[in-house]
Design a protein around this motif. Structure first.
Motif, short mmCIF file in Angstrom:
data_model
loop_
_atom_site.label_atom_id
_atom_site.label_comp_id
_atom_site.label_asym_id
_atom_site.label_seq_id
_atom_site.Cartn_x
_atom_site.Cartn_y
_atom_site.Cartn_z
N ALA A 61 0.83 -1.21 0.00
CA ALA A 61 0.00 0.00 0.00
C ALA A 61 0.86 1.26 0.00
O ALA A 61 0.49 2.27 -0.59
CB ALA A 61 -0.95 -0.01 1.20
N SER A 62 2.04 1.20 0.63
CA SER A 62 2.85 2.41 0.72
C SER A 62 4.03 2.40 -0.26
O SER A 62 4.90 3.27 -0.18
CB SER A 62 3.35 2.60 2.16
N ALA A 63 4.03 1.45 -1.17
CA ALA A 63 5.16 1.36 -2.12
C ALA A 63 5.26 2.62 -2.97
O ALA A 63 4.25 3.15 -3.41
CB ALA A 63 5.00 0.14 -3.01
N PRO A 64 6.48 3.12 -3.18
CA PRO A 64 6.65 4.38 -3.90
C PRO A 64 6.47 4.27 -5.41
O PRO A 64 6.24 5.27 -6.06
CB PRO A 64 8.09 4.79 -3.56
N THR A 65 6.58 3.07 -5.96
CA THR A 65 6.43 2.93 -7.42
C THR A 65 5.51 1.75 -7.73
O THR A 65 5.34 0.84 -6.90
CB THR A 65 7.78 2.66 -8.12
N THR A 66 4.96 1.77 -8.94
CA THR A 66 4.09 0.70 -9.37
C THR A 66 4.88 -0.60 -9.54
O THR A 66 4.38 -1.69 -9.23
CB THR A 66 3.39 1.09 -10.69
N ASP A 67 6.14 -0.49 -10.00
CA ASP A 67 6.99 -1.67 -10.11
C ASP A 67 7.19 -2.33 -8.74
O ASP A 67 7.13 -3.56 -8.62
CB ASP A 67 8.38 -1.29 -10.65
N GLY B 43 -3.81 -3.33 -18.05
CA GLY B 43 -3.18 -2.47 -17.05
C GLY B 43 -4.20 -1.97 -16.04
O GLY B 43 -3.96 -1.99 -14.83
N LYS B 44 -5.33 -1.55 -16.54
CA LYS B 44 -6.35 -1.01 -15.66
C LYS B 44 -6.98 -2.12 -14.80
O LYS B 44 -7.14 -1.95 -13.59
CB LYS B 44 -7.42 -0.32 -16.50
N ALA B 45 -7.31 -3.22 -15.44
CA ALA B 45 -7.93 -4.32 -14.69
C ALA B 45 -6.97 -4.86 -13.64
O ALA B 45 -7.35 -5.14 -12.50
CB ALA B 45 -8.37 -5.43 -15.64
N ALA B 46 -5.68 -4.98 -14.01
CA ALA B 46 -4.69 -5.54 -13.07
C ALA B 46 -4.48 -4.60 -11.89
O ALA B 46 -4.38 -5.04 -10.75
CB ALA B 46 -3.36 -5.79 -13.79
N TYR B 47 -4.42 -3.30 -12.16
CA TYR B 47 -4.16 -2.36 -11.06
C TYR B 47 -5.39 -2.23 -10.16
O TYR B 47 -5.26 -2.13 -8.94
CB TYR B 47 -3.71 -1.00 -11.59
N LEU B 48 -6.57 -2.27 -10.76
CA LEU B 48 -7.79 -2.26 -9.92
C LEU B 48 -7.82 -3.50 -9.04
O LEU B 48 -8.19 -3.43 -7.86
CB LEU B 48 -9.04 -2.20 -10.80
N GLN B 49 -7.43 -4.62 -9.60
CA GLN B 49 -7.44 -5.85 -8.82
C GLN B 49 -6.42 -5.78 -7.68
O GLN B 49 -6.67 -6.25 -6.57
CB GLN B 49 -7.14 -7.04 -9.73
N PHE B 53 -7.11 -6.01 -3.67
CA PHE B 53 -6.29 -6.83 -2.78
C PHE B 53 -5.74 -5.99 -1.62
O PHE B 53 -5.75 -6.43 -0.46
CB PHE B 53 -5.14 -7.48 -3.56
N GLU B 54 -5.27 -4.79 -1.91
CA GLU B 54 -4.75 -3.92 -0.85
C GLU B 54 -5.84 -3.63 0.19
O GLU B 54 -5.57 -3.62 1.39
CB GLU B 54 -4.29 -2.58 -1.42
N ASN B 55 -7.06 -3.39 -0.31
CA ASN B 55 -8.15 -3.11 0.62
C ASN B 55 -8.45 -4.32 1.49
O ASN B 55 -8.76 -4.18 2.68
CB ASN B 55 -9.40 -2.68 -0.16
N LEU B 56 -8.36 -5.50 0.91
CA LEU B 56 -8.55 -6.72 1.70
C LEU B 56 -7.44 -6.84 2.75
O LEU B 56 -7.69 -7.22 3.89
CB LEU B 56 -8.55 -7.95 0.80
N GLY B 57 -6.22 -6.49 2.34
CA GLY B 57 -5.09 -6.53 3.28
C GLY B 57 -5.34 -5.61 4.47
O GLY B 57 -5.09 -5.97 5.61
N SER B 58 -5.87 -4.45 4.18
CA SER B 58 -6.17 -3.51 5.25
C SER B 58 -7.28 -4.06 6.16
O SER B 58 -7.24 -3.93 7.38
CB SER B 58 -6.55 -2.17 4.63
N ALA B 59 -8.27 -4.71 5.53
CA ALA B 59 -9.36 -5.31 6.32
C ALA B 59 -8.85 -6.47 7.17
O ALA B 59 -9.33 -6.70 8.29
CB ALA B 59 -10.49 -5.78 5.39
N ARG B 74 -8.18 -15.92 3.05
CA ARG B 74 -8.56 -16.78 1.92
C ARG B 74 -9.08 -15.94 0.76
O ARG B 74 -8.77 -16.20 -0.41
CB ARG B 74 -9.60 -17.82 2.37
N VAL B 75 -9.88 -14.94 1.09
CA VAL B 75 -10.40 -14.06 0.03
C VAL B 75 -9.25 -13.31 -0.64
O VAL B 75 -9.20 -13.17 -1.88
CB VAL B 75 -11.43 -13.06 0.61
N ALA B 76 -8.29 -12.85 0.17
CA ALA B 76 -7.16 -12.09 -0.37
C ALA B 76 -6.34 -12.95 -1.34
O ALA B 76 -5.86 -12.45 -2.36
CB ALA B 76 -6.27 -11.59 0.77
N ALA B 77 -6.19 -14.22 -1.02
CA ALA B 77 -5.43 -15.11 -1.91
C ALA B 77 -6.11 -15.22 -3.27
O ALA B 77 -5.45 -15.20 -4.32
CB ALA B 77 -5.28 -16.49 -1.28
N LEU B 78 -7.44 -15.30 -3.28
CA LEU B 78 -8.18 -15.38 -4.53
C LEU B 78 -8.04 -14.08 -5.32
O LEU B 78 -7.88 -14.08 -6.55
CB LEU B 78 -9.67 -15.67 -4.25
#
Lengths: 238, 238
Positions: A61-67, B43-49, B53-59, B74-78
């Motif tokens: 979440a806090s990574a500075p770059t997309t890579d 690119g868009k679909a992958a970054y949204l996904q 995942f980040e939101n699940l990590g926060s949850a 388990r949800v985060a892994a999927l």
């Protein structure tokens, strides 16, 4: 208690050591008689692994770059796979992972809080150093589990945890910044101290604490040697 | 712009509707001509996904119980598997995922900030609602990709995202708390609004904006219908 700070001062502060191979063989010393019961082992290892995954999530979440985000997502997937490998063993034993991990959450949450890291570089180093040490530790300890569990759990723990990816990313972040290198070297020392404490708390103790201590000491000496190689691999003084 | 708030007021506020089946068949309306180029899509679909995942990590980090943490892991892994399915297609096309996602990060980071949720229940609902809508949307859009990519990407997007697990957890959190149910119902409306905006921004536009609009409207009407079923499944009024 192993006095892991006794090594301080014996080493000269050289921020950019040449990495030694992390796969260097070490003599295996026995922890078998201090292996806790199966569910304590699995509950603790699984929850620690979940904690490592959470820390990776925070670093993503806090990574500075997309890579960097993308690289950490690959590491997180490996970390999560380990967690699920361990919870699968809990289920195989007929128990629910949540209930089995529950007794260890307070201690491990406290460990997580002290090893979180104040910025991104510290977060990365924390993920790398704690995961590496704990994998080593639990592999040793797994030898004392019932044979079939020992085999499968060892396979799970020895699986790739993305440490090469993390190490490369960390080296890139340090990139000849000597001030950062010496801050992260200090951070690594704090991390290994806290990680050793949480690892030790997993050990079962016999009636004879003196013989326990004799058994533990050489193992932790080896674990510290691996930790030192890990720090070397980052170009940091352990 | 689809006026998705026009439905407001037509429905009576009944916090605990009987869930309708989420797998109810819908007529597929065509978005093919508005599918962007392959790398924009991926690119868009992958970054949204990755964001989901980040939101699940926060949850996971803020989960109130160990059971909830374990379920969310388990949800985060999927979710992470979907992200990696999409980045694998980027690599297959000879590109690096980080570079391909980069142009979309600013908009999607802003989307993430507005859909984060103020507490755990809102976080859970956000993960469920945004992931469900976006999966639906990108599946429709994938039909316009080159045939081999279309097939593989659709398989990735249609894979289990753990929505049943999430929905069950959310129902457990609401558990007849009518005040919470009406707050979360409101939150769901905000979420779908923001999710539609980010989805729409993915569409390629032709020279004829009027015919584009005619094409888009029925698709979004269907996507909203699926969203409504998803909200019903939580016992919430869409």
């Amino acid at each position: 208690m192993v006095n892991w700070f006794s090594r301080k001062g014996k080493r000269v502060e050289v921020p950019r050591l040449r990495p030694r191979s992390e796969s260097e063989p070490t003599t295996k010393v026995d922890l078998v008689e201090l292996t806790p019961d199966l569910l304590t082992f699995l509950g603790k290892a699984a929850y620690l692994q979940l904690t490592i995954f959470e820390n990776l999530g925070s670093a993503i979440a806090s990574a500075p770059t997309t890579d960097a985000k993308e690289l950490l997502a690959r590491v997180a997937a490996l970390s999560l796979a380990k967690h699920h490998g361990l919870t699968a063993e809990i289920r195989r034993h007929g128990e629910e992972p949540g209930a089995v991990m529950e007794p260890f959450t307070a201690d491990i949450d406290a460990f997580q809080a002290t090893t979180r890291g104040g910025d991104w570089s510290e977060e990365l180093v924390a993920c790398h150093i704690t995961a590496g040490f704990l994998d080593d530790f639990f592999v040793r300890l797994a030898a004392g589990l019932p044979a079939d569990y020992a085999t499968r759990v060892t396979t799970v723990l020895r699986a790739d945890s993305g440490s090469d990816l993390l190490a490369e990313e960390i080296r890139g972040v340090i990139d000849d910044d000597e001030k950062l290198a010496s801050r992260l070297a200090m951070w690594g020392r704090r991390l290994v101290g806290d990680t050793m404490l949480i690892a030790r708390s997993t050990l079962a103790s016999s009636a004879n604490s003196l013989s326990d201590e004799e058994r533990i000491e050489p193992v932790f000496t080896e674990l510290i040697a691996s930790h030192t190689r890990r720090m070397d691999g980052l170009g940091l003084t352990a």
